[in-house]
Design a protein around this motif. Structure first.
Motif, mmCIF file in Angstrom:
data_model
loop_
_atom_site.group_PDB
_atom_site.id
_atom_site.type_symbol
_atom_site.label_atom_id
_atom_site.label_comp_id
_atom_site.label_asym_id
_atom_site.label_seq_id
_atom_site.Cartn_x
_atom_site.Cartn_y
_atom_site.Cartn_z
ATOM 1 N N PRO A 105 -5.350 4.579 -13.994
ATOM 2 C CA PRO A 105 -5.531 3.268 -13.344
ATOM 3 C C PRO A 105 -4.751 2.166 -14.084
ATOM 4 N N GLY A 106 -4.008 1.414 -13.318
ATOM 5 C CA GLY A 106 -3.241 0.303 -13.877
ATOM 6 C C GLY A 106 -1.841 0.664 -14.340
ATOM 7 N N GLU A 107 -1.533 1.951 -14.520
ATOM 8 C CA GLU A 107 -0.208 2.325 -15.025
ATOM 9 C C GLU A 107 0.906 2.020 -14.026
ATOM 10 N N VAL A 108 0.645 2.201 -12.745
ATOM 11 C CA VAL A 108 1.673 1.909 -11.744
ATOM 12 C C VAL A 108 2.059 0.440 -11.838
ATOM 13 N N ARG A 109 1.063 -0.437 -11.933
ATOM 14 C CA ARG A 109 1.360 -1.869 -12.035
ATOM 15 C C ARG A 109 2.028 -2.209 -13.369
ATOM 16 N N ARG A 110 1.657 -1.519 -14.442
ATOM 17 C CA ARG A 110 2.307 -1.782 -15.736
ATOM 18 C C ARG A 110 3.772 -1.351 -15.713
ATOM 19 N N VAL A 111 4.058 -0.223 -15.077
ATOM 20 C CA VAL A 111 5.454 0.210 -14.953
ATOM 21 C C VAL A 111 6.233 -0.795 -14.120
ATOM 22 N N THR A 112 5.629 -1.255 -13.042
ATOM 23 C CA THR A 112 6.279 -2.269 -12.212
ATOM 24 C C THR A 112 6.578 -3.511 -13.036
ATOM 25 N N ALA A 113 5.599 -3.971 -13.806
ATOM 26 C CA ALA A 113 5.786 -5.161 -14.632
ATOM 27 C C ALA A 113 6.856 -4.934 -15.699
ATOM 28 N N LEU A 114 6.865 -3.758 -16.306
ATOM 29 C CA LEU A 114 7.866 -3.439 -17.325
ATOM 30 C C LEU A 114 9.270 -3.489 -16.732
ATOM 31 N N VAL A 115 9.467 -2.788 -15.631
ATOM 32 C CA VAL A 115 10.797 -2.744 -15.013
ATOM 33 C C VAL A 115 11.196 -4.136 -14.522
ATOM 34 N N ASP A 116 10.268 -4.830 -13.854
ATOM 35 C CA ASP A 116 10.578 -6.189 -13.392
ATOM 36 C C ASP A 116 10.990 -7.074 -14.561
ATOM 37 N N GLY A 117 10.278 -6.972 -15.665
ATOM 38 C CA GLY A 117 10.581 -7.815 -16.831
ATOM 39 C C GLY A 117 11.939 -7.526 -17.438
ATOM 40 N N VAL A 118 12.264 -6.238 -17.642
ATOM 41 C CA VAL A 118 13.565 -5.936 -18.248
ATOM 42 C C VAL A 118 14.705 -6.269 -17.288
ATOM 43 N N VAL A 119 14.455 -6.103 -15.985
ATOM 44 C CA VAL A 119 15.493 -6.435 -15.011
ATOM 45 C C VAL A 119 15.698 -7.939 -14.951
ATOM 46 N N VAL A 160 0.841 -1.198 0.000
ATOM 47 C CA VAL A 160 0.000 0.000 0.000
ATOM 48 C C VAL A 160 0.881 1.255 0.000
ATOM 49 N N GLU A 161 1.841 1.321 0.924
ATOM 50 C CA GLU A 161 2.730 2.483 0.976
ATOM 51 C C GLU A 161 3.654 2.520 -0.240
ATOM 52 N N PHE A 162 4.119 1.361 -0.651
ATOM 53 C CA PHE A 162 4.979 1.258 -1.823
ATOM 54 C C PHE A 162 4.271 1.850 -3.047
ATOM 55 N N ASP A 163 3.028 1.415 -3.298
ATOM 56 C CA ASP A 163 2.290 1.903 -4.460
ATOM 57 C C ASP A 163 2.020 3.402 -4.362
ATOM 58 N N ALA A 164 1.751 3.903 -3.156
ATOM 59 C CA ALA A 164 1.510 5.339 -2.985
ATOM 60 C C ALA A 164 2.762 6.142 -3.337
ATOM 61 N N GLN A 165 3.920 5.678 -2.868
ATOM 62 C CA GLN A 165 5.165 6.380 -3.197
ATOM 63 C C GLN A 165 5.483 6.257 -4.685
ATOM 64 N N LEU A 166 5.235 5.096 -5.246
ATOM 65 C CA LEU A 166 5.483 4.890 -6.675
ATOM 66 C C LEU A 166 4.577 5.799 -7.500
ATOM 67 N N ASP A 167 3.333 5.925 -7.109
ATOM 68 C CA ASP A 167 2.389 6.815 -7.785
ATOM 69 C C ASP A 167 2.897 8.251 -7.732
ATOM 70 N N GLU A 168 3.358 8.676 -6.555
ATOM 71 C CA GLU A 168 3.862 10.044 -6.392
ATOM 72 C C GLU A 168 5.106 10.277 -7.246
ATOM 73 N N ALA A 169 6.032 9.333 -7.239
ATOM 74 C CA ALA A 169 7.262 9.484 -8.029
ATOM 75 C C ALA A 169 6.949 9.492 -9.526
ATOM 76 N N LEU A 170 6.046 8.630 -9.963
ATOM 77 C CA LEU A 170 5.675 8.608 -11.388
ATOM 78 C C LEU A 170 4.948 9.886 -11.794
ATOM 79 N N THR A 171 4.153 10.435 -10.882
ATOM 80 C CA THR A 171 3.476 11.706 -11.157
ATOM 81 C C THR A 171 4.502 12.805 -11.395
ATOM 82 N N ARG A 172 5.509 12.845 -10.553
ATOM 83 C CA ARG A 172 6.560 13.859 -10.717
ATOM 84 C C ARG A 172 7.372 13.618 -11.983
#
Length: 192
Positions: free
Chosen positions: A151-165, A131-143
């Motif tokens: 909706p769903g973009e935070v999880r898609r970014v997570t999936a993208l980064v996880d996949g390339v890593v 919950v806190e992780f997603d809130a911070q990720l949302d804030e950082a992505l907003t900036r």
């Protein structure tokens, strides 16, 4: 066994054990967190681990909670200090220690995340941290993108980064954070 009533000294000793277990978990994964290793790292008698923790699972959960809390606090500090938001996104997804570069910090973090899935007793803790992780990720992505993620973009970014890593780790790329940085910047540029 019920947890003992905590005195100030007891709270300090318990905190020492948690910090030692978190260090071992971060450095060498779940298999490194053993009663003897934790006691040695903390500089306390072996019996202290079973006095303050009802089981090894209890100690591992406390260590993971401590480690997750530290990482979220580091990211929050970076957000508050207005560091580069894309780097904060990478800190959240790869761990702040990945800023040092190299394979090991990222590999160990991914091993810890994957290993958590094999430990059902950690599921509630990880959901709470998410919950806190997603809130911070949302804030950082907003900036970073200049707009709030849809909706769903935070999880898609997570999936993208996880996949390339994950691909970078499989290919033993010497700097998986750099690979993730490139993919993240492309994704953010497409949003803007």
């Amino acid at each position: 066994m019920a947890a003992p009533k905590q005195t100030e000294k007891g709270e300090r000793r318990r905190a020492q054990l948690v910090a030692a277990a978190a260090d071992l978990l971060e450095e060498n994964g779940f298999d490194a967190v053993r009663h003897r290793a934790v006691a040695e790292r903390a500089g306390v008698p072996l019996a202290a681990t079973t006095y303050y923790f009802s089981s090894l699972d209890d100690l591992v959960a406390a260590a993971l909670d401590h480690l997750g809390g530290e990482e979220l606090a580091m990211s929050r500090t970076c957000l508050d200090e207005h560091d580069d938001p894309s780097e904060i996104v990478l800190d959240l997804l790869l761990g702040p220690r990945s800023r040092t570069g190299g394979l090991d910090p990222v590999l160990l973090r991914f091993e810890r995340l994957i290993g958590s899935g094999r430990r059902p007793y950690l599921a509630g803790l990880l959901r709470a941290q998410r919950v806190e992780f997603d809130a911070q990720l949302d804030e950082a992505l907003t900036r970073a993108a200049g707009r709030r993620p849809r909706p769903g973009e935070v999880r898609r970014v997570t999936a993208l980064v996880d996949g390339v890593v994950l691909t970078a780790l499989i290919e033993a790329d010497p700097d998986p954070r750099e690979v993730a940085r490139g993919a993240l910047r492309e994704a953010i540029a497409e949003w803007s």
